[in-house]
Design a protein around this motif. Structure first.
Motif, PDB file in Angstrom:
ATOM      1  N   PHE A 219     -29.616 -31.536   7.091  1.00 24.55           N
ATOM      2  CA  PHE A 219     -30.013 -32.473   6.045  1.00 24.55           C
ATOM      3  C   PHE A 219     -31.220 -31.978   5.251  1.00 24.55           C
ATOM      4  CE2 PHE A 219     -27.299 -35.244   8.526  1.00 24.55           C
ATOM      5  CZ  PHE A 219     -26.692 -36.015   7.543  1.00 24.55           C
ATOM      6  N   VAL A 220     -32.097 -31.236   5.897  1.00 23.77           N
ATOM      7  CA  VAL A 220     -33.261 -30.706   5.181  1.00 23.77           C
ATOM      8  C   VAL A 220     -32.833 -29.694   4.122  1.00 23.77           C
ATOM      9  CG1 VAL A 220     -35.320 -29.252   5.423  1.00 23.77           C
ATOM     10  CG2 VAL A 220     -34.929 -31.136   7.019  1.00 23.77           C
ATOM     11  N   THR A 221     -31.846 -28.858   4.456  1.00 22.10           N
ATOM     12  CA  THR A 221     -31.405 -27.794   3.545  1.00 22.10           C
ATOM     13  C   THR A 221     -30.298 -28.228   2.590  1.00 22.10           C
ATOM     14  OG1 THR A 221     -29.779 -26.960   5.147  1.00 22.10           O
ATOM     15  CG2 THR A 221     -32.008 -26.038   5.248  1.00 22.10           C
ATOM     16  N   GLY A 222     -29.745 -29.414   2.771  1.00 23.33           N
ATOM     17  CA  GLY A 222     -28.674 -29.882   1.896  1.00 23.33           C
ATOM     18  C   GLY A 222     -27.291 -29.414   2.295  1.00 23.33           C
ATOM     19  N   HIS A 223     -27.184 -28.686   3.413  1.00 22.91           N
ATOM     20  CA  HIS A 223     -25.873 -28.183   3.831  1.00 22.91           C
ATOM     21  C   HIS A 223     -24.962 -29.290   4.356  1.00 22.91           C
ATOM     22  CE1 HIS A 223     -25.783 -23.743   3.502  1.00 22.91           C
ATOM     23  NE2 HIS A 223     -27.085 -23.892   3.394  1.00 22.91           N
ATOM     24  N   TRP A 224     -25.500 -30.483   4.522  1.00 23.49           N
ATOM     25  CA  TRP A 224     -24.661 -31.608   4.939  1.00 23.49           C
ATOM     26  C   TRP A 224     -23.558 -31.870   3.916  1.00 23.49           C
ATOM     27  CZ3 TRP A 224     -24.082 -35.777   1.771  1.00 23.49           C
ATOM     28  CH2 TRP A 224     -25.024 -35.930   0.744  1.00 23.49           C
ATOM     29  N   MET A 225     -23.809 -31.540   2.649  1.00 26.64           N
ATOM     30  CA  MET A 225     -22.828 -31.803   1.597  1.00 26.64           C
ATOM     31  C   MET A 225     -21.558 -30.985   1.772  1.00 26.64           C
ATOM     32  SD  MET A 225     -25.206 -32.195  -1.832  1.00 26.64           S
ATOM     33  CE  MET A 225     -26.476 -31.023  -1.376  1.00 26.64           C
ATOM     34  N   ARG A 226     -21.632 -29.923   2.579  1.00 27.34           N
ATOM     35  CA  ARG A 226     -20.460 -29.070   2.794  1.00 27.34           C
ATOM     36  C   ARG A 226     -19.524 -29.619   3.862  1.00 27.34           C
ATOM     37  NH1 ARG A 226     -20.893 -23.434   1.400  1.00 27.34           N
ATOM     38  NH2 ARG A 226     -19.980 -22.950   3.427  1.00 27.34           N
ATOM     39  N   ILE A 227     -20.014 -30.552   4.724  1.00 26.25           N
ATOM     40  CA  ILE A 227     -19.160 -31.060   5.792  1.00 26.25           C
ATOM     41  C   ILE A 227     -19.108 -32.585   5.834  1.00 26.25           C
ATOM     42  CG2 ILE A 227     -19.547 -29.007   7.223  1.00 26.25           C
ATOM     43  CD1 ILE A 227     -21.395 -30.753   8.967  1.00 26.25           C
ATOM     44  N   VAL A 228     -19.699 -33.238   4.858  1.00 24.87           N
ATOM     45  CA  VAL A 228     -19.635 -34.704   4.773  1.00 24.87           C
ATOM     46  C   VAL A 228     -18.875 -35.076   3.505  1.00 24.87           C
ATOM     47  CG1 VAL A 228     -20.948 -36.842   4.525  1.00 24.87           C
ATOM     48  CG2 VAL A 228     -21.794 -35.024   6.023  1.00 24.87           C
ATOM     49  N   PRO A 229     -17.802 -35.864   3.618  1.00 24.46           N
ATOM     50  CA  PRO A 229     -17.045 -36.247   2.420  1.00 24.46           C
ATOM     51  C   PRO A 229     -17.924 -36.986   1.419  1.00 24.46           C
ATOM     52  CG  PRO A 229     -15.829 -36.798   4.422  1.00 24.46           C
ATOM     53  CD  PRO A 229     -17.205 -36.407   4.857  1.00 24.46           C
ATOM     54  N   THR A 230     -17.879 -36.537   0.175  1.00 23.52           N
ATOM     55  CA  THR A 230     -18.657 -37.192  -0.886  1.00 23.52           C
ATOM     56  C   THR A 230     -17.751 -37.684  -2.014  1.00 23.52           C
ATOM     57  OG1 THR A 230     -19.051 -35.045  -1.945  1.00 23.52           O
ATOM     58  CG2 THR A 230     -20.743 -35.839  -0.417  1.00 23.52           C
ATOM     59  N   SER A 231     -16.442 -37.487  -1.872  1.00 23.58           N
ATOM     60  CA  SER A 231     -15.497 -37.918  -2.902  1.00 23.58           C
ATOM     61  C   SER A 231     -14.188 -38.323  -2.237  1.00 23.58           C
ATOM     62  CB  SER A 231     -15.249 -36.775  -3.895  1.00 23.58           C
ATOM     63  OG  SER A 231     -14.232 -37.119  -4.811  1.00 23.58           O
ATOM     64  N   TRP A 232     -13.523 -39.332  -2.818  1.00 22.00           N
ATOM     65  CA  TRP A 232     -12.264 -39.815  -2.242  1.00 22.00           C
ATOM     66  C   TRP A 232     -11.142 -38.789  -2.359  1.00 22.00           C
ATOM     67  CZ3 TRP A 232     -12.168 -43.626   1.016  1.00 22.00           C
ATOM     68  CH2 TRP A 232     -13.120 -44.645   0.929  1.00 22.00           C
ATOM     69  N   ASP A 233     -11.300 -37.794  -3.233  1.00 21.59           N
ATOM     70  CA  ASP A 233     -10.233 -36.810  -3.376  1.00 21.59           C
ATOM     71  C   ASP A 233     -10.145 -35.870  -2.171  1.00 21.59           C
ATOM     72  OD1 ASP A 233     -12.377 -35.102  -3.684  1.00 21.59           O
ATOM     73  OD2 ASP A 233     -11.750 -34.278  -5.616  1.00 21.59           O
ATOM     74  N   VAL A 234     -11.038 -36.056  -1.194  1.00 22.41           N
ATOM     75  CA  VAL A 234     -10.985 -35.241   0.002  1.00 22.41           C
ATOM     76  C   VAL A 234      -9.692 -35.489   0.779  1.00 22.41           C
ATOM     77  CG1 VAL A 234     -12.189 -36.913   1.470  1.00 22.41           C
ATOM     78  CG2 VAL A 234     -12.295 -34.493   2.036  1.00 22.41           C
ATOM     79  N   PHE A 235      -9.152 -36.705   0.698  1.00 18.40           N
ATOM     80  CA  PHE A 235      -7.967 -37.045   1.490  1.00 18.40           C
ATOM     81  C   PHE A 235      -6.689 -36.423   0.925  1.00 18.40           C
ATOM     82  CE2 PHE A 235     -11.059 -40.444   2.415  1.00 18.40           C
ATOM     83  CZ  PHE A 235     -11.171 -40.253   3.787  1.00 18.40           C
ATOM     84  N   PRO A 236      -6.381 -36.574  -0.379  1.00 22.06           N
ATOM     85  CA  PRO A 236      -5.196 -35.867  -0.889  1.00 22.06           C
ATOM     86  C   PRO A 236      -5.356 -34.353  -0.818  1.00 22.06           C
ATOM     87  CG  PRO A 236      -6.416 -36.887  -2.695  1.00 22.06           C
ATOM     88  CD  PRO A 236      -6.984 -37.440  -1.424  1.00 22.06           C
ATOM     89  N   ASN A 237      -6.577 -33.858  -0.968  1.00 26.37           N
ATOM     90  CA  ASN A 237      -6.795 -32.419  -0.847  1.00 26.37           C
ATOM     91  C   ASN A 237      -6.608 -31.947   0.587  1.00 26.37           C
ATOM     92  OD1 ASN A 237      -7.581 -30.907  -3.360  1.00 26.37           O
ATOM     93  ND2 ASN A 237      -8.971 -32.655  -3.559  1.00 26.37           N
ATOM     94  N   ALA A 238      -6.988 -32.776   1.551  1.00 27.27           N
ATOM     95  CA  ALA A 238      -6.771 -32.432   2.955  1.00 27.27           C
ATOM     96  C   ALA A 238      -5.273 -32.375   3.255  1.00 27.27           C
ATOM     97  CB  ALA A 238      -7.454 -33.445   3.860  1.00 27.27           C
ATOM     98  N   LEU A 239      -4.517 -33.328   2.687  1.00 29.67           N
ATOM     99  CA  LEU A 239      -3.065 -33.315   2.849  1.00 29.67           C
ATOM    100  C   LEU A 239      -2.472 -32.059   2.232  1.00 29.67           C
ATOM    101  CD1 LEU A 239      -0.377 -34.653   3.599  1.00 29.67           C
ATOM    102  CD2 LEU A 239      -0.480 -35.905   1.425  1.00 29.67           C
ATOM    103  N   SER A 240      -2.959 -31.689   1.052  1.00 26.88           N
ATOM    104  CA  SER A 240      -2.490 -30.491   0.381  1.00 26.88           C
ATOM    105  C   SER A 240      -2.779 -29.241   1.213  1.00 26.88           C
ATOM    106  CB  SER A 240      -3.148 -30.355  -0.993  1.00 26.88           C
ATOM    107  OG  SER A 240      -2.807 -29.118  -1.602  1.00 26.88           O
ATOM    108  N   ALA A 241      -4.006 -29.152   1.756  1.00 29.31           N
ATOM    109  CA  ALA A 241      -4.374 -27.995   2.573  1.00 29.31           C
ATOM    110  C   ALA A 241      -3.508 -27.917   3.825  1.00 29.31           C
ATOM    111  CB  ALA A 241      -5.849 -28.073   2.952  1.00 29.31           C
ATOM    112  N   GLY A 242      -3.245 -29.068   4.444  1.00 29.92           N
ATOM    113  CA  GLY A 242      -2.404 -29.087   5.633  1.00 29.92           C
ATOM    114  C   GLY A 242      -0.991 -28.620   5.344  1.00 29.92           C
TER     115      GLY A 242
END
Length: 280
Positions: free
Chosen positions: A106-129
């Protein structure tokens, strides 16, 4: 059937349009950092190191019938097996490593790489799968960003599975006081056991899948990214660099040495520093 089904899906107009709209990578904040810092590489190594030994000792505890020795810690005065003492010690070190990881995340901001910040993460996860199911795996570049399926998986490991492992393990350990009668009624040890074992199995399955995908999607590039903190926006830049591979190989040697050294004859002298050790 899954392979043929996913291939057929992407051959249709609907599937092609879906892939064009959702390529598998969710939208990251503009301030999201790029690259893997050295501290994250070390955190990754220590996490693997502790997790391998924790799983090993956890399985030993489950099937151990005649412990080789017992330890009575100075603080808790409760006799436990040497294997359980080693398991709890590893747990504490793993938790400390995790706290350091969360703070730096959280200090370095790397949390943004593994915490969902947009709802498009779900259709994109389906696409990746679905893309993985086609066996025509996309070229990933963890230096820049993870795909949405990776993002959700890492989020589940760090913020769901790890806390569940901690709170269930704490309930079953000697750290839980018998004087907490009300809390014990609300959170019985039997419930903690029902949580702890499935979480351990989840970690095992995750590790197996993770290792397979690291190998299958570009071994040298992936190891350079995670173990050598080397990468580029162009995922092929470090394709022929063996630095990360040799660091990874060295880490396996360290883990194997710890695995072999974790025997009663070597653990007992260390345990004596923290309590009384008695033979069975």
């Amino acid at each position: 059937m899954a392979v043929f089904g996913s291939r057929y899906f992407f051959s249709t107009d609907f599937g092609a349009n879906f892939l064009e709209r959702y390529d598998g990578h969710s939208t990251l904040p503009e301030s999201a950092p790029v690259g893997i810092p050295v501290w994250l590489s070390w955190q990754h190594f220590f996490n693997v190191f502790f997790m391998v030994l924790i799983i090993r000792t956890g399985i030993q505890i489950r099937y151990e019938r005649k412990p080789s020795a017992y330890v009575t810690p100075k603080r808790f005065k409760k006799k436990i097996s040497l294997t359980l003492w080693f398991h709890l010690t590893l747990d504490i070190l793993w938790v400390v490593n995790g706290i350091v990881f969360i703070i730096l995340l959280f200090v370095t901001g790397h949390w943004m790489r593994i915490v969902p910040t947009s709802w498009d993460v779900f259709p994109n996860a389906l696409s990746a799968g679905l893309q993985y199911l086609t066996l025509d795996w996309p070229t990933e570049n963890g230096w820049v960003h993870y795909n949405a399926l990776q993002l959700l998986s890492y989020f589940a490991v760090v913020f769901i599975a790890a806390p569940l492992a901690i709170i269930s393990g704490f309930r079953m350990s000697s750290f839980w006081s018998k004087n907490w009668t009300k809390a014990s009624q609300l959170y019985p040890a039997s419930l903690a056991r029902k949580i702890h074992t499935p979480v351990m199995l989840f970690f095992v399955i995750f590790i197996v899948i993770h290792v397979v995908l690291v190998i299958g999607t570009g071994l040298l590039r992936n190891l350079n990214t995670m173990y050598a903190s080397q990468g580029d926006v162009d995922p092929t830049v470090y394709a022929d660099n063996w630095t990360g591979f040799f660091i990874f190989l060295g880490s396996l040697v360290v883990i194997a040495a710890a695995w072999i050294a974790a025997r009663p004859s070597l653990l007992a002298p260390v345990a004596r520093l923290f309590g009384k050790v008695t033979a069975r």
